[in-house]
Structures are given as structure tokens and as C-alpha cells.
Motif scaffolding. Structure first.
Motif, PDB file in Angstrom:
ATOM      1  N   SER A  56       0.837  -1.200   0.000  1.00  0.00           N
ATOM      2  CA  SER A  56       0.000   0.000   0.000  1.00  0.00           C
ATOM      3  C   SER A  56       0.872   1.249   0.000  1.00  0.00           C
ATOM      4  CB  SER A  56      -0.910   0.021   1.222  1.00  0.00           C
ATOM      5  OG  SER A  56      -1.754  -1.115   1.225  1.00  0.00           O
ATOM      6  N   SER A  57       0.305   2.302  -0.569  1.00  0.00           N
ATOM      7  CA  SER A  57       1.055   3.556  -0.658  1.00  0.00           C
ATOM      8  C   SER A  57       0.855   4.426   0.579  1.00  0.00           C
ATOM      9  CB  SER A  57       0.634   4.338  -1.899  1.00  0.00           C
ATOM     10  OG  SER A  57      -0.775   4.621  -1.845  1.00  0.00           O
ATOM     11  N   THR A  58      -0.256   4.269   1.301  1.00  0.00           N
ATOM     12  CA  THR A  58      -0.499   5.071   2.516  1.00  0.00           C
ATOM     13  C   THR A  58      -0.651   4.150   3.708  1.00  0.00           C
ATOM     14  OG1 THR A  58      -2.894   5.059   2.292  1.00  0.00           O
ATOM     15  CG2 THR A  58      -1.711   6.814   1.150  1.00  0.00           C
ATOM     16  N   ALA A  76      -2.469   8.986  15.447  1.00  0.00           N
ATOM     17  CA  ALA A  76      -1.409   8.278  14.716  1.00  0.00           C
ATOM     18  C   ALA A  76      -0.310   9.250  14.318  1.00  0.00           C
ATOM     19  CB  ALA A  76      -1.979   7.602  13.485  1.00  0.00           C
ATOM     20  N   ILE A  77       0.935   8.804  14.462  1.00  0.00           N
ATOM     21  CA  ILE A  77       2.102   9.573  14.044  1.00  0.00           C
ATOM     22  C   ILE A  77       3.016   8.621  13.276  1.00  0.00           C
ATOM     23  CG2 ILE A  77       4.097  10.924  14.778  1.00  0.00           C
ATOM     24  CD1 ILE A  77       2.602  11.601  17.306  1.00  0.00           C
ATOM     25  N   ASP A  81      -2.658   9.445   6.328  1.00  0.00           N
ATOM     26  CA  ASP A  81      -2.724   9.773   4.892  1.00  0.00           C
ATOM     27  C   ASP A  81      -1.353   9.998   4.274  1.00  0.00           C
ATOM     28  OD1 ASP A  81      -5.534   9.690   4.791  1.00  0.00           O
ATOM     29  OD2 ASP A  81      -5.665  11.733   5.580  1.00  0.00           O
ATOM     30  N   SER A  82      -0.305   9.923   5.077  1.00  0.00           N
ATOM     31  CA  SER A  82       1.043  10.150   4.538  1.00  0.00           C
ATOM     32  C   SER A  82       1.558   8.883   3.845  1.00  0.00           C
ATOM     33  CB  SER A  82       1.985  10.592   5.648  1.00  0.00           C
ATOM     34  OG  SER A  82       2.027   9.630   6.680  1.00  0.00           O
ATOM     35  N   LYS A  89       8.279   3.619  11.346  1.00  0.00           N
ATOM     36  CA  LYS A  89       7.519   3.203  12.514  1.00  0.00           C
ATOM     37  C   LYS A  89       6.261   4.062  12.612  1.00  0.00           C
ATOM     38  CE  LYS A  89       7.828   2.523  17.526  1.00  0.00           C
ATOM     39  NZ  LYS A  89       8.713   2.601  18.705  1.00  0.00           N
ATOM     40  N   LEU A  90       5.105   3.424  12.694  1.00  0.00           N
ATOM     41  CA  LEU A  90       3.831   4.107  12.830  1.00  0.00           C
ATOM     42  C   LEU A  90       3.340   3.918  14.265  1.00  0.00           C
ATOM     43  CD1 LEU A  90       1.343   5.587  11.640  1.00  0.00           C
ATOM     44  CD2 LEU A  90       0.423   3.326  11.050  1.00  0.00           C
TER      45      LEU A  90
END
Length: 346
Positions: A56-58, A76-77, A81-82, A89-90
Motif C-alpha cells: 500500500s502507498s499510505t 497516529a504519528i 494519509d502520509s 515506525k507508525l
């Protein structure tokens, strides 16, 4: 995916050497492309980490493809949408339920903010300088946390208040004892006060006087109180007096036995003040006193005797003793010796 492409080419393309070579080349290129698109990232949910591989791209689609649900209040950081970065790391912080009591409302709020203050700010519950928050504004959020906001407001209240007048009682020697008369009516004064009042959630909790200014002084009420005593003899009428003394009363006449002077003596029947000793049942009679107790010339009323004037003295009349005058020895003897109330007539 590569295996599916192999099966597709076998069914639909020629099986000659050249065709097979072409197919293998395409598959090799596709394999390289797909491998370059695959990214492994670390997903941390409330500190618990897991690795996922995605094309996936996002981040949003990557999580969705891995059945990881993110709620609308979760944080979320970097942003969901980024663009997905390989090896990134999300971090996801899950929202918790917080019970908020503010402005008369009971609210259940989902929030993933770091502190009570940030949660309130995010929810549009603004805080003023003196507002109170329980627990403290920097307290961390946790599920089921109860937060109370107390609105604190300070006002300066200006009021006009009455000043009570004083009542002054003055003795009046012209009025009977037990009677009183208002000589001057009292009037309340007026003052202006400024108070600092503190309210919590609209309810007054403290009040402090800041200033007080007298606008009008009160006028005291003056009441005259009678001091003149009233004695009512058994024979009727009333005697007004300014003082009373309990005295031992004896009786005397102008006789030689009582005064040491005979009828031929120039001073016979003459009192110490130069008057002729007299007994007048309808007016003032002569009595002998100790001038240190009752000054000569003082008008009296003697219980059982009547009105009298202190005109005489006697060698045995000392202290609280009085000698009443009679015209005859029999009257004097009948009087005898007794204790009586002597009133100083007003």
C-alpha cells in the motif's frame, strides 16, 4: 502473483522456446518490480509493536489491508494519509473513555490526547485563568478517568447599606422613675460598600470587604429616663423623691428634758437653723438630722410621720439617725423608736 502469471501465459501463449523466454523475462521483471514495492514497517499500538509487510502507498490502506482498525479519535504519528516509508515506525495511541463534568453537563469523551488540559482544549472546553480542574491539568488520561471542571469567577459588588443608629438614654430628674420619653427620633445612616465575591459554578463561596464609605451619618435616638422616685403613702396622694435612706427614728419635744432649755430661755424651742420647732401634720414639720448625712434645709417625707424639713441637730443624732418633732411628750412617747424610710423630696 508471479505463479498466476505463469499459468496465464501457459494457457494463452505459444509454448515455443522464444515465447517461453519472453514470458520468463516478463516474470522476472514483474518479480523485481513487486519486490521493490513491498515495504516492511513497524506498527506500535499503545506501545505494543508488530511488523507488517505491505504494497500500500499510505498507512491508512496498509492498516486496512492488515485488518488493523483505527478509531476516529485514535492518534497516529505520522498521519495515516502520509506515504508509507520502508522501515518506518507508525505509532498509534488508542483513544480512552473519559467522563467530564463541566458547565452543568455530564459528558463521555473519547480522547487520545496526552493530558487533561489538551483533551479539554481539543474538545472545545476552554479554561479561564482561575478555573479549577480535578485531577490536575497535566494529569495523563486513562480509561474511565473522571474530570471535573469548576468555573471560578470573581466580581466586585457595590452595595448601599443602612447604618443602624444608636439609642442614648439620658437621666431626667424632672420625670418619675420608670417613665421614659423620646426626646429625639433616631435616623439610620447610609454607607457604600465594595466587596470582592468569588463564585464557583455560579454559587457564591466567599465575600471579602474591599472598601466602605459612609455617605450619611446616623442620627442617634435620645430617650429621657425618669429618675424621680414615687412613694404612695397609706393616707393617699404620692410623694416624688430623688433619694431614700433607711434611718433609725426617735422623737423629741421642746421640753427641758429633750433640749436642756426651759420656757424662760431665749433659745427655748429654737432649732439649730434659728426657726421655731413645729409639728404641722398638714405641712412641713421640724426634724433633727446629722448634717453630714442630710444637709440642713433639706425637705423630707418620713414614713409614718409626713413632710418635714431638716432644721435641727442633736448631740445623739449621728449617722443614719433622725429625730422627729412633736408638740407633746405623749406624742413623742407614742412614736418611740423605729426604723423608717426617709425620702428626700424632689
Amino acid at each position: 502473483m508471479v505463479e498466476k502469471l505463469k499459468d496465464y501465459f501457459k494457457k494463452h501463449l505459444s509454448s515455443g522456446p522464444k515465447a517461453i523466454s519472453a514470458v520468463m523475462l516478463v516474470l522476472a521483471i514483474l518479480t523485481v518490480v513487486i519486490c521493490s514495492m513491498r515495504k516492511t514497517i513497524i506498527v506500535s499500538i499503545d506501545g505494543k509493536e508488530q511488523k507488517i509487510t505491505t504494497l500500500s502507498s499510505t498507512y491508512k490502506s496498509a492498516l486496512s489491508n492488515n485488518n488493523i482498525i483505527v478509531g476516529p479519535k485514535d492518534k497516529a504519528i505520522p498521519s495515516l494519509d502520509s506515504k508509507v516509508e520502508k522501515g518506518a515506525k507508525l505509532s498509534i495511541k488508542k483513544a480512552v473513555n473519559v467522563n467530564v463534568d463541566a458547565d452543568g453537563k455530564q459528558l463521555t469523551i473519547q480522547s487520545a490526547e496526552d493530558s487533561v488540559e489538551k483533551m479539554l482544549e481539543k474538545e472545545g472546553i476552554g479554561l479561564k485563568e482561575f478555573d479549577k480542574v480535578t485531577p490536575s491539568k497535566d494529569a495523563a488520561l486513562k480509561d474511565g478517568l473522571k474530570v471535573a471542571v469548576v468555573r471560578v469567577e470573581t466580581k466586585e459588588i457595590k452595595e448601599t447599606k443602612p447604618i443602624d443608629y444608636a439609642t442614648v438614654v439620658k437621666k431626667d430628674d424632672d420625670m418619675e422613675q420608670g417613665t421614659k420619653k423620646t426626646v429625639q427620633e433616631g435616623q439610620p445612616g447610609e454607607k457604600e460598600t465594595i466587596s470582592k465575591v468569588v463564585y464557583e459554578n455560579g454559587k457564591e463561596i466567599s465575600r471579602k470587604l474591599v472598601s466602605e464609605t459612609v455617605k450619611k451619618n446616623p442620627v442617634e435616638k435620645i430617650v429621657a429616663m425618669g429618675t424621680v422616685g414615687v412613694y404612695t403613702p397609706s393616707r393617699g396622694g404620692k410623694v416624688t423623691y430623688k433619694d431614700s435612706i433607711r434611718m433609725r427614728a426617735t422623737a423629741y419635744t421642746s421640753s427641758y428634758a429633750d433640749t436642756g432649755k426651759g420656757p424662760g430661755d431665749a433659745a427655748f424651742g429654737i432649732t439649730a437653723t434659728g426657726t421655731v420647732a413645729k409639728r404641722n401634720s398638714n405641712s412641713y414639720s421640724s426634724v433633727a438630722v446629722d448634717p453630714r448625712v442630710i444637709p440642713l434645709g433639706t425637705k423630707l417625707y418620713i414614713e409614718g410621720y409626713g413632710y418635714a424639713v431638716a432644721e435641727d441637730t442633736g448631740g445623739a443624732i449621728k449617722g443614719n439617725r433622725i429625730d422627729v418633732y412633736f408638740n407633746s411628750s405623749s406624742e413623742a412617747e407614742n412614736w418611740g423608736v423605729k426604723w423608717v424610710n426617709v425620702y428626700v423630696v424632689k
